[in-house]
Design an enzyme around this catalytic site. Sequence first.
Site, PDB file in Angstrom:
ATOM      1  CG  ASP A  51      20.069  10.125 -22.825  1.00  0.00           C
ATOM      2  OD1 ASP A  51      20.483   9.204 -22.113  1.00  0.00           O
ATOM      3  OD2 ASP A  51      20.074  10.092 -24.069  1.00  0.00           O
ATOM      4  CE  LYS A  90      16.512   7.422 -17.283  1.00  0.00           C
ATOM      5  NZ  LYS A  90      16.693   8.318 -18.420  1.00  0.00           N
ATOM      6  N   GLY A 132      22.432   4.658 -20.290  1.00  0.00           N
ATOM      7  CA  GLY A 132      23.722   5.244 -19.952  1.00  0.00           C
ATOM      8  C   GLY A 132      23.466   6.342 -18.943  1.00  0.00           C
ATOM      9  CG  HIS A 133      21.420   5.871 -15.935  1.00  0.00           C
ATOM     10  ND1 HIS A 133      20.539   5.254 -15.108  1.00  0.00           N
ATOM     11  CD2 HIS A 133      20.796   5.941 -17.142  1.00  0.00           C
ATOM     12  CE1 HIS A 133      19.435   4.946 -15.774  1.00  0.00           C
ATOM     13  NE2 HIS A 133      19.573   5.348 -17.013  1.00  0.00           N
ATOM     14  CD  GLN A 174      15.950   2.119 -21.565  1.00  0.00           C
ATOM     15  OE1 GLN A 174      15.325   1.356 -20.860  1.00  0.00           O
ATOM     16  NE2 GLN A 174      17.247   2.068 -21.680  1.00  0.00           N
TER      17      GLN A 174
HETATM   18  P1  GDP Z   1      20.199   9.623 -17.744  1.00  0.00           P
HETATM   19  O1  GDP Z   1      20.311   8.609 -18.834  1.00  0.00           O
HETATM   20  O2  GDP Z   1      18.781  10.074 -17.537  1.00  0.00           O
HETATM   21  O3  GDP Z   1      20.852   9.205 -16.473  1.00  0.00           O
HETATM   22  O4  GDP Z   1      20.984  10.900 -18.267  1.00  0.00           O
HETATM   23  P2  GDP Z   1      22.467  10.919 -18.940  1.00  0.00           P
HETATM   24  O5  GDP Z   1      23.449  10.685 -17.865  1.00  0.00           O
HETATM   25  O6  GDP Z   1      22.495  10.035 -20.132  1.00  0.00           O
HETATM   26  O7  GDP Z   1      22.518  12.399 -19.492  1.00  0.00           O
HETATM   27  C1  GDP Z   1      22.396  13.501 -18.658  1.00  0.00           C
HETATM   28  C2  GDP Z   1      23.679  14.341 -18.741  1.00  0.00           C
HETATM   29  O8  GDP Z   1      23.446  15.605 -18.180  1.00  0.00           O
HETATM   30  C3  GDP Z   1      24.836  13.751 -17.971  1.00  0.00           C
HETATM   31  O9  GDP Z   1      26.017  14.072 -18.631  1.00  0.00           O
HETATM   32  C4  GDP Z   1      24.758  14.469 -16.613  1.00  0.00           C
HETATM   33  O10 GDP Z   1      26.023  14.580 -15.966  1.00  0.00           O
HETATM   34  C5  GDP Z   1      24.285  15.815 -17.050  1.00  0.00           C
HETATM   35  N1  GDP Z   1      23.439  16.546 -16.087  1.00  0.00           N
HETATM   36  C6  GDP Z   1      22.483  16.044 -15.264  1.00  0.00           C
HETATM   37  N2  GDP Z   1      21.835  17.058 -14.638  1.00  0.00           N
HETATM   38  C7  GDP Z   1      22.390  18.200 -15.083  1.00  0.00           C
HETATM   39  C8  GDP Z   1      22.123  19.588 -14.846  1.00  0.00           C
HETATM   40  O11 GDP Z   1      21.232  19.977 -14.109  1.00  0.00           O
HETATM   41  N3  GDP Z   1      22.897  20.494 -15.530  1.00  0.00           N
HETATM   42  C9  GDP Z   1      23.877  20.107 -16.388  1.00  0.00           C
HETATM   43  N4  GDP Z   1      24.585  21.057 -17.013  1.00  0.00           N
HETATM   44  N5  GDP Z   1      24.152  18.808 -16.644  1.00  0.00           N
HETATM   45  C10 GDP Z   1      23.400  17.877 -16.001  1.00  0.00           C
HETATM   46  P1  IMO Z   2      18.813   6.182 -20.616  1.00  0.00           P
HETATM   47  O1  IMO Z   2      18.473   5.228 -19.497  1.00  0.00           O
HETATM   48  C1  IMO Z   2      18.072   7.619 -24.637  1.00  0.00           C
HETATM   49  C2  IMO Z   2      16.574   4.726 -27.564  1.00  0.00           C
HETATM   50  C3  IMO Z   2      17.523   4.432 -28.716  1.00  0.00           C
HETATM   51  C4  IMO Z   2      16.521   4.165 -29.826  1.00  0.00           C
HETATM   52  C5  IMO Z   2      15.408   3.428 -29.088  1.00  0.00           C
HETATM   53  C6  IMO Z   2      15.489   1.906 -29.200  1.00  0.00           C
HETATM   54  O2  IMO Z   2      20.252   6.547 -20.682  1.00  0.00           O
HETATM   55  O3  IMO Z   2      17.886   7.353 -20.597  1.00  0.00           O
HETATM   56  P2  IMO Z   2      17.062   0.106 -28.038  1.00  0.00           P
HETATM   57  O4  IMO Z   2      18.540  -0.083 -28.111  1.00  0.00           O
HETATM   58  O5  IMO Z   2      16.540   0.296 -26.669  1.00  0.00           O
HETATM   59  O6  IMO Z   2      16.303  -0.960 -28.795  1.00  0.00           O
HETATM   60  O7  IMO Z   2      16.799   1.467 -28.875  1.00  0.00           O
HETATM   61  O8  IMO Z   2      15.520   3.794 -27.718  1.00  0.00           O
HETATM   62  N1  IMO Z   2      17.152   4.538 -26.209  1.00  0.00           N
HETATM   63  C7  IMO Z   2      17.553   5.533 -25.423  1.00  0.00           C
HETATM   64  N2  IMO Z   2      17.618   6.867 -25.651  1.00  0.00           N
HETATM   65  N3  IMO Z   2      18.408   7.138 -23.431  1.00  0.00           N
HETATM   66  C8  IMO Z   2      18.321   5.820 -23.165  1.00  0.00           C
HETATM   67  O9  IMO Z   2      18.551   5.304 -21.942  1.00  0.00           O
HETATM   68  C9  IMO Z   2      17.910   4.942 -24.198  1.00  0.00           C
HETATM   69  N4  IMO Z   2      17.743   3.608 -24.296  1.00  0.00           N
HETATM   70  C10 IMO Z   2      17.264   3.372 -25.524  1.00  0.00           C
HETATM   71  O10 IMO Z   2      18.338   5.531 -28.994  1.00  0.00           O
HETATM   72  O11 IMO Z   2      15.989   5.374 -30.306  1.00  0.00           O
HETATM   73 MG    MG Z   3      21.387   8.252 -20.572  1.00  0.00          MG
END
Ligand code: GDP
Ligand code: IMO
Ligand code: MG
Length: 426
Positions: free
Chosen positions: A13, A16, A40-41, A223
Amino acid sequence: MPGTALIGAQWGDEGKGKLTDLFAEQMDMVVRATGGDNAGHTIVVGDETYKLRLLPSGILYPHVVPVIGNGVALNPGVLLAELQGLTDRGINVSRLRISANAHLVMPYHRELDKVTERFLGRNKLGTTKRGIGPAYADKARRIGVRLQDLFDEKIFRQKVEIALKDKNQILTKLYNRMPLDIDAIMEEYFSYASSIEKYMADTSLLTNDALKAQQKVLFEGAQGTLLDIDHGTYPYVTSSNPTAGGMCVGAGVGPRALNRIVGIAKAYTTRVGGGPFPTELFGEEGAHLRKIGREFGTVTGRDRRCGWLDLPILRFAVRINSFNSFALTKLDILSEFDSLKVCVGYEYNGKRYDEMPFHQSVLHHVSPLYEILPGWQTDITQCTEYDQLPKEAMDYVAFVEEHAGVPVDIVSVGPERAQTLLRKTA
Ligand code: GDP
Ligand code: IMO
Ligand code: MG
């Protein structure tokens, strides 16, 4: 070869999705190679927000070929729902290509993920319950089912029968659950086959051909480094290798295909699920950071645990992935603090650790050693050039670079594409 990889440097999270989408504008191909719908991106484009689990974030651009590599654990039902969701929003998804070797997440994988977590009680890992662990376990046990199997009815049934036999024993005898019915599984999965067949390909060949033809290929991490099954905080990890090495394996390319490897790191730290987290903030402090950072899971909606930036972890991630540089995201979230804590090492039993301790029991008990940096207390979300950042924000970035050992060449100050500051080197 013009390959770039974006890899999570912390516990996932990190942003990415946002950065993949941003880079994708310049790319010909975007490849997902690891994880499954546990990812979850989030991508924000104007008023539109897209939440992708399986599909590569490059799919939003019509000129990009999105690829799902062999290393992905593929839930076909989730895939088709996601494709339909994008189609309904006017996105053309026909360019997608999926590796015939990708392993399928089956209903018994999800079921086992749920019951084993329940069985572990307070020792649970906090998985996303998407069946990812059991699917990769079957792959390693050589009783997995691959996408290509779906197109040979006899083989598919045979393989599922073998896998299901011991799953049903475990489900009924150990966990007191109902057995799963093979015919129902066959029916469900064959109903997906005709919709998926057109996407199936030899994606390793496709990707290598693109690289050979000097096309630009982006490898989108899922991840993060600390969730890697070999290098992360085992057993509180996912069941694949979301690091740079795993990216090569999962995409079917050699290490020299990655000529630029960018670590994506949040300006603070979060993690979802159980496991050690030295800089975690509890109580009101943690809740406040969660609120201002909107740190709620994309997939499961769970609260993300939040804490200060941990530099030994970033240094570790540089080592494991050979990062060339970092993209530092969500710097804007730190704008309100008058001072910022940054972890530069740990202490345990009177001993100082400058690197992440290799012994898990130590990591569980360390106290972080903080340096305190001045905050900037100015809104930075409207900055369009790096030089427009307040001095304290630039000093924060410089501090990260000094301790992590590689430059920060991208700084993100908001979720939108435009809220990204590229430094001269980027
Ligand atoms: P990922 O799994 O690495 O793709 O990240 P996620 O999408 O799960 O979580 C990142 C969250 O932060 C998302 O809601 C993005 O829209 C948000 N986000 C990404 N970059 C920034 C930033 O520079 N500032 C803020 N405020 N939000 C951001
Ligand atoms: P993105 O790509 C954050 C974490 C789960 C748990 C551990 C194992 O959005 O960054 P799993 O279901 O993979 O067996 O769970 O890994 N986890 C993540 N945490 N972002 C993710 O993906 C994750 N994918 C798995 O919360 O701790
Ligand atoms: Mg994510």
